[in-house]
Enzyme design. Structure first.
Site, PDB file in Angstrom:
ATOM      1  N   ASP A  45       0.854  -1.186   0.000  1.00 19.55           N
ATOM      2  CA  ASP A  45       0.000   0.000   0.000  1.00 19.55           C
ATOM      3  C   ASP A  45       0.886   1.231   0.000  1.00 19.55           C
ATOM      4  OD1 ASP A  45      -2.242   1.793   0.359  1.00 19.55           O
ATOM      5  OD2 ASP A  45      -3.302   0.168   1.367  1.00 19.55           O
ATOM      6  N   ASP A  64       3.854   2.301  -4.519  1.00 17.48           N
ATOM      7  CA  ASP A  64       2.888   2.931  -5.423  1.00 17.48           C
ATOM      8  C   ASP A  64       2.762   2.017  -6.631  1.00 17.48           C
ATOM      9  OD1 ASP A  64       1.508   4.392  -7.324  1.00 17.48           O
ATOM     10  OD2 ASP A  64       2.744   6.190  -7.154  1.00 17.48           O
ATOM     11  N   VAL A  65       1.632   1.334  -6.752  1.00 22.44           N
ATOM     12  CA  VAL A  65       1.504   0.308  -7.798  1.00 22.44           C
ATOM     13  C   VAL A  65       1.456   0.889  -9.200  1.00 22.44           C
ATOM     14  CG1 VAL A  65       0.398  -1.357  -6.256  1.00 22.44           C
ATOM     15  CG2 VAL A  65      -1.029   0.234  -7.591  1.00 22.44           C
ATOM     16  N   ASN A  91      -5.837  -5.446  -5.767  1.00 18.89           N
ATOM     17  CA  ASN A  91      -6.981  -4.797  -5.136  1.00 18.89           C
ATOM     18  C   ASN A  91      -6.858  -3.285  -5.069  1.00 18.89           C
ATOM     19  OD1 ASN A  91      -9.337  -4.667  -3.047  1.00 18.89           O
ATOM     20  ND2 ASN A  91      -7.595  -3.763  -1.962  1.00 18.89           N
ATOM     21  N   TYR A 159     -14.477   4.947 -13.721  1.00 16.49           N
ATOM     22  CA  TYR A 159     -14.296   3.823 -12.809  1.00 16.49           C
ATOM     23  C   TYR A 159     -14.858   2.531 -13.402  1.00 16.49           C
ATOM     24  CZ  TYR A 159     -14.281   1.183  -8.416  1.00 16.49           C
ATOM     25  OH  TYR A 159     -14.054   0.249  -7.443  1.00 16.49           O
ATOM     26  N   LYS A 163     -12.847  -0.950 -14.406  1.00 15.83           N
ATOM     27  CA  LYS A 163     -13.131  -2.206 -13.732  1.00 15.83           C
ATOM     28  C   LYS A 163     -13.520  -3.297 -14.733  1.00 15.83           C
ATOM     29  CE  LYS A 163     -11.866  -1.274  -9.753  1.00 15.83           C
ATOM     30  NZ  LYS A 163     -10.764  -2.061  -9.176  1.00 15.83           N
ATOM     31  N   ILE A 192     -19.912  -2.578  -0.898  1.00 14.71           N
ATOM     32  CA  ILE A 192     -19.363  -3.207   0.302  1.00 14.71           C
ATOM     33  C   ILE A 192     -19.046  -2.111   1.324  1.00 14.71           C
ATOM     34  CG2 ILE A 192     -17.548  -4.699   1.225  1.00 14.71           C
ATOM     35  CD1 ILE A 192     -19.362  -6.083  -0.820  1.00 14.71           C
ATOM     36  N   THR A 194     -17.016  -0.236   3.115  1.00 12.82           N
ATOM     37  CA  THR A 194     -15.615   0.145   3.225  1.00 12.82           C
ATOM     38  C   THR A 194     -15.518   1.660   3.298  1.00 12.82           C
ATOM     39  OG1 THR A 194     -15.303   0.369   0.828  1.00 12.82           O
ATOM     40  CG2 THR A 194     -14.934  -1.829   1.792  1.00 12.82           C
TER      41      THR A 194
END
Length: 265
Positions: A45, A64-65, A91, A159, A163, A192, A194
């Site tokens: 993360d 940092d992906v 994720n 978004y 996805k 969900i 979160t």
């Protein structure tokens, strides 16, 4: 039936699992689930998670992906330290408040950031773990997609398409690497509970209506997504690859997130 947390137990002893975006939300729940099943878990993360929420066998690496060098360096550290990678859970993702615009009004820097993390990040992490999985002749990659990959609403024009691309990434990689012992799947959660979803609901004026649109009458829990991921990454799902599993309380069967013009002019 009571809406109670129910974690299915698996034995992931001697397995090494990387979870991106593992510091909060669905990612944190997945880290906890794998750790409770005896896996060695690497939480990746950009933000250091609260140490009280992570079990002892979870190792945190800052990454940092969206950055190739950071992804490559992180994967190398995992291999050097643990010698293998058995599962990658892609994720890490963002859906910031300033992304809720039609595309002609969307700030370009927001678009670039979302593509960098939500799409490029999945690509980079997979690209870096696959050579190790090929060498092992074994591994699972699970992309966390979204119900918005299958159906959409107004003002989420970036978004959802990203996805949907995450699902197609999984299908493409599944075909490419199936004969090398690598399975690739995706999971599409509905709404969900979160921090990201709560912030999204606040931006849109509350969540009761969205909860009621799920045929089960509520939004989902993190552990319900984690359970699905745990099964897909287990040997019990050994003949499952290239598939997307909707974990959405029946929202996909219902067919829509919302009336596209409800409450709007």
């Amino acid at each position: 039936m009571k809406n109670e947390k129910a974690m299915v137990r698996y034995d992931y002893s001697d397995r090494v699992v990387i979870v991106t975006g593992g510091g909060s939300g669905i990612g944190l729940g997945i880290c906890q689930a794998f750790a409770e099943s005896n896996a060695t878990v690497i939480c990746v993360d950009i933000d250091q998670p609260d140490s009280t929420e992570l079990p002892d066998q979870v190792v945190f690496y800052h990454c940092d992906v969206s950055d190739q060098e950071q992804c490559s360096s992180t994967v190398r550290k995992v291999i050097d330290r643990f010698g293998r990678i058995d599962a990658l859970i892609n994720n890490a993702g963002i859906q910031p408040a300033d992304s809720y615009h039609p595309i002609d009004e969307l700030p370009e820097n927001v678009f670039d950031r979302m593509v960098g993390i939500n799409f490029r990040g999945y690509h980079l992490m997979a690209r870096n773990v696959i050579p190790q999985m090929k060498q092992q002749q074994r591994g699972v990659i699970c992309n966390i997609a979204s119900g918005q990959a299958h159906r959409t609403a107004r003002h989420v024009g970036v978004y959802g398409p990203i996805k949907a691309a995450n699902i197609m990434q999984a299908k493409q990689w599944a075909v490419e690497y199936a004969r090398m012992g690598i399975r690739v799947v995706s999971v599409s959660p509905g709404a969900i509970d979160t921090p990201m979803v709560r912030a999204s609901l606040e931006a849109q004026g509350g969540g009761e209506a969205l909860a009621n649109r799920h045929p089960v009458g509520r939004i989902g829990r993190v552990d319900e997504v984690a359970n699905a991921v745990m099964w897909l990454c287990s040997d019990s799902a050994s003949f499952v690859t290239g598939a997307d599993l909707e974990v959405d309380g029946g929202l996909g069967a219902f067919g829509a997130f919302a009336d596209p013009y409800e409450g709007k002019t």
